[in-house]
Design a protein around this motif. Structure first.
Motif: not given
Length: 364
Positions: A49-54, A346-364
């Motif tokens: 469970e995430s902390t209050a500060s998170q 879809t650039p040759p080196a990296v790809a940009v994927i637009e979506d509606d994912a939430p902003a919390d990077p901890a879910r990665l």
């Protein structure tokens, strides 16, 4: 003994995994404690469970994203979150207008896979022509906030800068933390550094690529939590590790012990490991000073040098780290393309994927 705790002791039994992707947050956790990373990313256990500060930080990110996209403010926004967001808005200028005209991208999902395995997945809070911005919340930004020097080697901003450089064809990228203080005096600040392609590419190849391979190898080989090396000195970091109970039991059951080992060993092991870590950091700081590093440079680079196992190479490694670090700050910003980013899907080196994912990077 809780059910989750019992499951953590047998987590992943005979079930090594193929790591599908890494992320900036995974690099940070892996460097802090490999066992914590394995429990969170490879064991299959529910996320603690995430902390209050998170939760507060996630709320601030979400409301700032809503504001930038020109959407109505959430009805359930708390007074504290609203006050913190209002501190950030002046530091971002007319961001909603720039997003509306496609001169800036918000919560942009990135995927880098051409020269790293497993691929890197990340989310950039704000991407503009020549600049990457990330929002950060902290109880004390003067104590825990980033500096221009620390941004130059930040495990999150370096891959984000690389993405921007490869996608937009830039030789330099400005990286910024917009930092907001959540305790005590209410305040916010914007801290930036300009990174060069040479410096970013050097860090990418020397750290990120081999570290990702190391993470994948560990995920593929470890079958139980005891297979993974812990870092006991990190147990109290960031408010305390949610897996500390697991490690405490494993430490008690290591090797043949006296009847009093369960009481004495954890404290002794912790003190010994902490002393050794402090000693290596001190020695690394002295090696950097011998390479003519300033105190600020030595403080930023000592951890990286201390991680180099072969001390006979420290002199050369210290010089290389210092040169790379200074190079990342020395060059003036290059001219950047006009605003109006519209990266290819879809650039040759990296790809940009637009979506509606939430902003919390901890879910990665």
């Amino acid at each position: 003994m809780s059910r989750t705790f019992r499951r953590s002791l047998r987590a992943g039994a005979l079930m090594a995994i193929d790591l599908k992707h890494v992320s900036p947050s995974q690099f940070k956790v892996f460097d802090l404690c490999q066992r914590k990373w394995w429990l969170e990313k490879c064991s299959g256990l529910p996320r603690p469970e995430s902390t209050a500060s998170q939760r507060l930080g996630t709320s601030v990110h979400d409301v700032l994203e809503t504001w930038a996209l020109g959407k109505p403010e959430p009805a359930d926004i708390t007074p504290k979150v609203k006050a913190l967001v209002e501190l950030v808005k002046p530091l971002m200028g007319d961001l909603p207008a720039r997003v509306a005209s496609e001169d800036a991208l918000v919560e942009n999902r990135i995927w880098i896979s051409d020269d790293i395995a497993p691929p890197l997945l990340g989310f950039i809070d704000v991407l503009e022509a020549g600049e990457v911005v990330d929002y950060k919340t902290s109880g004390d930004i003067s104590k825990y906030g980033a500096t221009p020097e620390s941004l130059a080697t930040d495990l999150q901003m370096v891959p984000y800068a690389l993405f921007a450089m490869r996608t937009l064809g830039l030789d330099t990228v400005k990286v910024s933390h917009v930092q907001v203080q959540t305790k005590g005096e209410a305040k916010a600040a914007r801290v930036s550094a300009t990174l060069t392609l040479d410096a970013v590419d050097a860090l990418w190849r020397s750290y990120f690529v081999p570290k990702a391979a190391e993470m994948r190898a560990l995920a593929a080989s470890a079958t139980v939590v005891g297979d993974v090396t812990p870092t006991y000195t990190a147990c109290s970091a960031f408010g305390g590790c949610p897996h500390a109970e697991t490690c405490l039991v494993l430490r008690k059951t290591d090797a043949p012990q006296s009847p009093f080992a369960a009481i004495s060993n954890p404290t002794t092991a912790l003190r010994k490991e902490q002393n050794m870590s402090n000693l290596r950091t001190l020695m690394a700081t002295k090696a950097l000073a011998a390479a003519q590093a300033t105190p600020q440079e030595a403080a930023s680079l000592a951890g990286a040098l201390a991680d180099t196992q072969d001390r006979s190479t420290w002199g050369t490694v210290a010089q290389n780290l210092l040169e790379t670090f200074r190079a990342s700050l020395a060059k003036p910003p290059a001219a950047v393309p006009p605003l109006g980013i519209n990266p290819p899907q879809t650039p040759p080196a990296v790809a940009v994927i637009e979506d509606d994912a939430p902003a919390d990077p901890a879910r990665l």
